[in-house]
Design a protein around this motif. Structure first.
Motif, mmCIF file in Angstrom:
data_model
loop_
_atom_site.group_PDB
_atom_site.id
_atom_site.type_symbol
_atom_site.label_atom_id
_atom_site.label_comp_id
_atom_site.label_asym_id
_atom_site.label_seq_id
_atom_site.Cartn_x
_atom_site.Cartn_y
_atom_site.Cartn_z
ATOM 1 N N LEU A 151 -6.536 15.549 6.454
ATOM 2 C CA LEU A 151 -5.676 15.098 7.199
ATOM 3 C C LEU A 151 -6.082 13.480 7.402
ATOM 4 O O LEU A 151 -7.330 13.565 6.961
ATOM 5 C CB LEU A 151 -6.100 16.107 8.392
ATOM 6 C CG LEU A 151 -5.735 15.270 9.525
ATOM 7 C CD1 LEU A 151 -3.879 15.126 10.076
ATOM 8 C CD2 LEU A 151 -6.866 15.751 11.227
ATOM 9 N N GLN A 152 -5.484 12.682 7.042
ATOM 10 C CA GLN A 152 -5.627 11.459 7.552
ATOM 11 C C GLN A 152 -5.133 10.594 8.839
ATOM 12 O O GLN A 152 -4.349 11.011 9.248
ATOM 13 C CB GLN A 152 -5.393 10.488 5.975
ATOM 14 C CG GLN A 152 -6.136 11.593 4.832
ATOM 15 C CD GLN A 152 -5.741 10.561 3.913
ATOM 16 O OE1 GLN A 152 -6.295 9.618 3.372
ATOM 17 N NE2 GLN A 152 -4.513 10.569 3.348
ATOM 18 N N ARG A 153 -6.037 9.934 8.857
ATOM 19 C CA ARG A 153 -5.783 8.995 9.926
ATOM 20 C C ARG A 153 -6.163 7.319 9.589
ATOM 21 O O ARG A 153 -7.146 7.358 9.374
ATOM 22 C CB ARG A 153 -5.771 9.247 11.437
ATOM 23 C CG ARG A 153 -5.016 9.160 12.397
ATOM 24 C CD ARG A 153 -5.131 8.989 13.871
ATOM 25 N NE ARG A 153 -4.482 8.529 14.673
ATOM 26 C CZ ARG A 153 -3.957 8.267 16.122
ATOM 27 N NH1 ARG A 153 -5.422 8.404 17.205
ATOM 28 N NH2 ARG A 153 -3.405 8.208 17.310
ATOM 29 N N SER A 190 0.959 -1.283 0.213
ATOM 30 C CA SER A 190 -0.019 0.031 0.293
ATOM 31 C C SER A 190 0.539 1.442 0.127
ATOM 32 O O SER A 190 1.842 1.545 -0.125
ATOM 33 C CB SER A 190 -0.606 -0.403 1.771
ATOM 34 O OG SER A 190 0.065 0.003 2.081
ATOM 35 N N GLN A 191 -0.006 2.212 0.290
ATOM 36 C CA GLN A 191 1.022 3.365 0.465
ATOM 37 C C GLN A 191 2.395 3.603 1.346
ATOM 38 O O GLN A 191 2.333 2.325 2.720
ATOM 39 C CB GLN A 191 -0.229 4.809 1.125
ATOM 40 C CG GLN A 191 -0.859 4.760 -0.155
ATOM 41 C CD GLN A 191 -1.833 6.074 0.559
ATOM 42 O OE1 GLN A 191 -2.849 5.721 1.164
ATOM 43 N NE2 GLN A 191 -1.735 6.795 1.202
ATOM 44 N N ASN A 192 3.119 4.476 1.228
ATOM 45 C CA ASN A 192 3.993 4.645 2.105
ATOM 46 C C ASN A 192 3.159 5.254 3.528
ATOM 47 O O ASN A 192 2.971 6.220 3.490
ATOM 48 C CB ASN A 192 4.796 5.508 1.970
ATOM 49 C CG ASN A 192 5.364 4.988 0.166
ATOM 50 O OD1 ASN A 192 5.678 3.964 0.244
ATOM 51 N ND2 ASN A 192 5.278 6.238 -0.597
ATOM 52 N N VAL A 250 -12.752 0.422 -2.718
ATOM 53 C CA VAL A 250 -11.107 0.827 -3.166
ATOM 54 C C VAL A 250 -12.454 2.508 -3.588
ATOM 55 O O VAL A 250 -13.024 3.268 -3.652
ATOM 56 C CB VAL A 250 -11.304 0.558 -4.601
ATOM 57 C CG1 VAL A 250 -10.229 -0.087 -4.220
ATOM 58 C CG2 VAL A 250 -12.431 0.143 -5.437
ATOM 59 N N HIS A 251 -10.965 3.720 -3.291
ATOM 60 C CA HIS A 251 -11.293 4.862 -3.448
ATOM 61 C C HIS A 251 -10.304 5.441 -4.493
ATOM 62 O O HIS A 251 -8.682 5.009 -4.039
ATOM 63 C CB HIS A 251 -10.932 5.882 -2.110
ATOM 64 C CG HIS A 251 -9.913 5.418 -1.410
ATOM 65 N ND1 HIS A 251 -10.528 3.822 -0.421
ATOM 66 C CD2 HIS A 251 -9.116 6.214 -1.155
ATOM 67 C CE1 HIS A 251 -9.042 3.969 -0.109
ATOM 68 N NE2 HIS A 251 -8.399 4.962 0.374
ATOM 69 N N ASN A 252 -10.456 6.890 -4.708
ATOM 70 C CA ASN A 252 -8.886 8.098 -5.348
ATOM 71 C C ASN A 252 -9.517 9.163 -4.945
ATOM 72 O O ASN A 252 -10.429 9.803 -4.691
ATOM 73 C CB ASN A 252 -8.841 7.341 -6.673
ATOM 74 C CG ASN A 252 -9.999 7.914 -7.580
ATOM 75 O OD1 ASN A 252 -10.870 9.032 -7.536
ATOM 76 N ND2 ASN A 252 -10.220 6.747 -8.133
ATOM 77 N N THR A 277 -6.298 5.185 -7.029
ATOM 78 C CA THR A 277 -7.276 4.414 -7.019
ATOM 79 C C THR A 277 -6.690 3.234 -6.428
ATOM 80 O O THR A 277 -5.963 2.737 -6.791
ATOM 81 C CB THR A 277 -8.430 3.502 -7.875
ATOM 82 O OG1 THR A 277 -8.547 5.023 -8.911
ATOM 83 C CG2 THR A 277 -9.133 2.606 -7.558
ATOM 84 N N HIS A 278 -7.149 3.208 -5.280
ATOM 85 C CA HIS A 278 -6.117 1.774 -4.126
ATOM 86 C C HIS A 278 -7.223 1.637 -2.905
ATOM 87 O O HIS A 278 -8.170 2.385 -2.294
ATOM 88 C CB HIS A 278 -5.256 2.315 -3.328
ATOM 89 C CG HIS A 278 -5.055 3.687 -2.419
ATOM 90 N ND1 HIS A 278 -5.696 4.617 -3.216
ATOM 91 C CD2 HIS A 278 -5.953 4.309 -1.252
ATOM 92 C CE1 HIS A 278 -5.940 5.400 -2.165
ATOM 93 N NE2 HIS A 278 -5.388 5.605 -0.836
ATOM 94 N N THR A 279 -6.788 -0.140 -2.190
ATOM 95 C CA THR A 279 -7.165 0.347 -0.755
ATOM 96 C C THR A 279 -6.394 0.691 0.360
ATOM 97 O O THR A 279 -5.500 1.087 0.046
ATOM 98 C CB THR A 279 -7.780 -1.136 -0.426
ATOM 99 O OG1 THR A 279 -6.949 -1.688 -1.542
ATOM 100 C CG2 THR A 279 -8.871 -1.743 -1.498
ATOM 101 N N ASP A 280 -7.106 1.092 1.416
ATOM 102 C CA ASP A 280 -6.549 1.763 2.927
ATOM 103 C C ASP A 280 -5.356 0.207 2.824
ATOM 104 O O ASP A 280 -5.039 0.644 3.749
ATOM 105 C CB ASP A 280 -6.887 2.776 2.780
ATOM 106 C CG ASP A 280 -7.204 3.854 2.814
ATOM 107 O OD1 ASP A 280 -6.459 3.992 1.624
ATOM 108 O OD2 ASP A 280 -7.474 4.570 3.012
ATOM 109 N N CYS A 281 -6.717 -1.297 2.706
ATOM 110 C CA CYS A 281 -6.125 -2.125 4.008
ATOM 111 C C CYS A 281 -5.335 -2.923 2.365
ATOM 112 O O CYS A 281 -5.318 -3.190 1.059
ATOM 113 C CB CYS A 281 -6.580 -3.042 4.041
ATOM 114 S SG CYS A 281 -8.389 -2.892 3.210
#
Ligand SMILES: O=C(O)CCC(=O)C(=O)O
Ligand SMILES: [Fe+2]
Length: 494
Positions: A431-433, A152-154, A417-419, A353-357
């Protein structure tokens, strides 16, 4: 004399009567009258004083009970109680930081917080190579963390290698024992669901609004929205902190990293440059290209990327306020939350587009839910889109979006999934957590920086991945992703 005249003047009828008795009674009555007047005055003054004291006591009581009730409502005064700060002061606190980061002032003020975090994580790593790094937590946790990051993301990485080193050298064996004990005794908590409800924050009534999927689906993913979740001042403080941190960190050119050599080749082709790249162009052991090539690429890519800066729980008073508010609103537990990440998107930039998990991930230490708050309106574009659910949300200052990525059994939902749609006009800030299904010892602690690639202290990085649907993102911290990718995909460097 004057007095006599005065009394006379006041009681003319009595003096005119002429007999003694009458005179006596006249004097007596004059005295009585005087006494009555002064008694009245005393009573009046005393009542006035009592009323005044009453008001004061009432005022103090009201003040206290208001503070107490807002304590219960949004947690803001939990912080106020501790150190007497008001929330607005916290904003200027964020803004006032030495280097503009949310964390720096807090670290400066409470060195114990600053020291506590890296020491716990860096002790062994300093004596081992990055690929062998075994943190003090159970090794499986770290493995999972790494593999999650590789897909996933960094999200991980440490801020200052130098700082970690300083702490490591002062670490006594006593500390090590304590840390080992702490790790051993760590009890994981599970976060299986969120239950959004209405909260009140500073007189703002914040009811959750559920965004219903516009496409039929059988996923457990639920998306909720809260308008005004953060106040204007909170948003402004966070944006300013992010901007000044990006500005400061950008004094050093970033190193640019790619998921594969193919992605690098595609970027070069798009820039219409005729440059042949080989595995030798990468810094050994990584997918990042060297400083000179990175600088050249920055120009070719026209620095077209979003910017992410991170702060960790305990590094800012705001983290306490935010996690308390999130808990009140959604029942997402602070101890299951990771770092806080602020991201800005210049005009023309979006995110893939990605999933956070991670789909099909057997490990439960994954991102169960996400909270995302827009810190500013965007004139055109920049929506968060859930293509599988038919949901898209427009950025509005203070608006929070919260959704689950995993189901109650701990399975990553592909339909989450979202983008981030491209910003057509304006500048987007969020801001994300992320909240984890199963938490782990090092969650929410700033991790030590990896040693590779060898770089100047404070060098930021840019990650460009999955060219077709991908995008590049600048980070102020490093993680192990590039190392894991390198090990997993070395074959691609042909
Ligand atoms: O910016 C957005 O709207 C979404 C960002 C996102 O999903 C992410 O960074 O994981
Ligand atoms: Fe995301």
């Amino acid at each position: 004399m004057k007095q006599q005249n005065k009394s006379r003047h006041r009681k003319p009828n009595l003096q005119q009567n002429g007999n003694d008795k009458e005179k006596h009674s006249s004097v007596q009555s004059e005295k009585d009258s005087k006494n009555r007047v002064s008694l009245e005055l005393v009573i009046f003054r005393t009542s006035f004083a009592i009323i005044l004291v009453g008001f004061l006591v009432y005022g103090l009581y009201m003040n206290y009970s208001v503070a107490k009730s807002s304590d219960r409502v949004d947690g803001r005064t939990v912080v106020q109680r501790d150190d007497g700060d008001t929330f607005v002061e916290l904003d200027s606190d964020i803004d006032d930081t030495e280097d503009g980061t949310v964390s720096s002032k807090e670290q400066q003020r409470k060195p114990s917080v600053k020291q506590e975090i890296p020491v716990k994580l860096s002790e062994k790593s300093e004596t081992e190579t990055p690929t062998e790094k075994k943190p003090l937590q159970p090794s499986k946790t770290d493995q999972t963390q790494k593999s999650r990051l590789s897909k996933s993301q960094n999200q991980n990485g440490g801020k200052s290698q130098k700082n970690n080193k300083q702490k490591t050298t002062t670490l006594s064996s006593g500390n090590v024992k304590e840390i080992e004990k702490e790790v051993e005794e760590f009890k994981a908590t599970y976060l299986k669901k969120m239950s959004p409800k209405k909260i009140f924050v500073d007189g703002r009534r914040l009811p959750p609004v559920e965004l219903l999927p516009q496409k039929p689906n059988n996923s457990s993913v639920r998306v909720f929205l809260y308008d005004e979740f953060l106040s204007e001042q909170e948003c402004d403080g966070l944006m300013r902190a992010h901007d000044s941190h990006v500005k400061e960190s950008s004094k050093i050119n970033p190193l640019i990293c790619f998921d594969t050599i193919e992605t690098l080749r595609k970027h070069i082709k798009t820039a219409r440059k005729k440059v042949k790249v080989t595995p030798a162009d990468f810094i050994p052991g990584t997918f990042c290209v060297n400083e000179t090539f990175s600088r050249q690429l920055s120009g070719w890519l026209k620095s077209n990327w979003s910017y992410s800066t991170a702060f960790y729980p305990g590094e800012s008073k705001f983290s306490k306020i935010m996690e308390f508010r999130v808990k009140e609103a959604t029942q997402l537990l602070p101890e299951n939350g990771g770092k806080f990440q602020i991201t800005s998107y210049p005009q023309g930039i979006g995110y893939k587009t990605h999933t956070d998990c991670i789909e099909d991930n057997a490990d439960e230490r994954d991102r169960m839910a996400t909270i995302l708050v827009y810190l500013q309106d965007v004139e055109d574009g920049g929506e968060t889109k859930f293509p599988e659910l038919g949901i898209w949300v427009k950025p509005r200052k203070g608006r929070a979006l919260v959704w689950n990525n995993m189901n109650e059994e701990g399975k990553c939902e592909a339909l989450s999934v979202h983008n981030a749609a491209k910003v057509n006009k304006g500048h987007k800030y969020i801001l994300q957590r992320w909240y984890y299904y199963k938490n782990f010892y090092s969650l929410g602690k700033r991790p030590p920086e990896p040693e590779l690639p060898v770089r100047a202290s404070g060098t930021p990085r840019v990650n460009c991945d999955e060219y077709e649907k991908g995008s590049c993102r600048w980070y102020d911290e490093w993680n192990y992703e590039h190392l894991v990718d390198y090990r997993n995909q070395r074959i691609n460097l042909k």
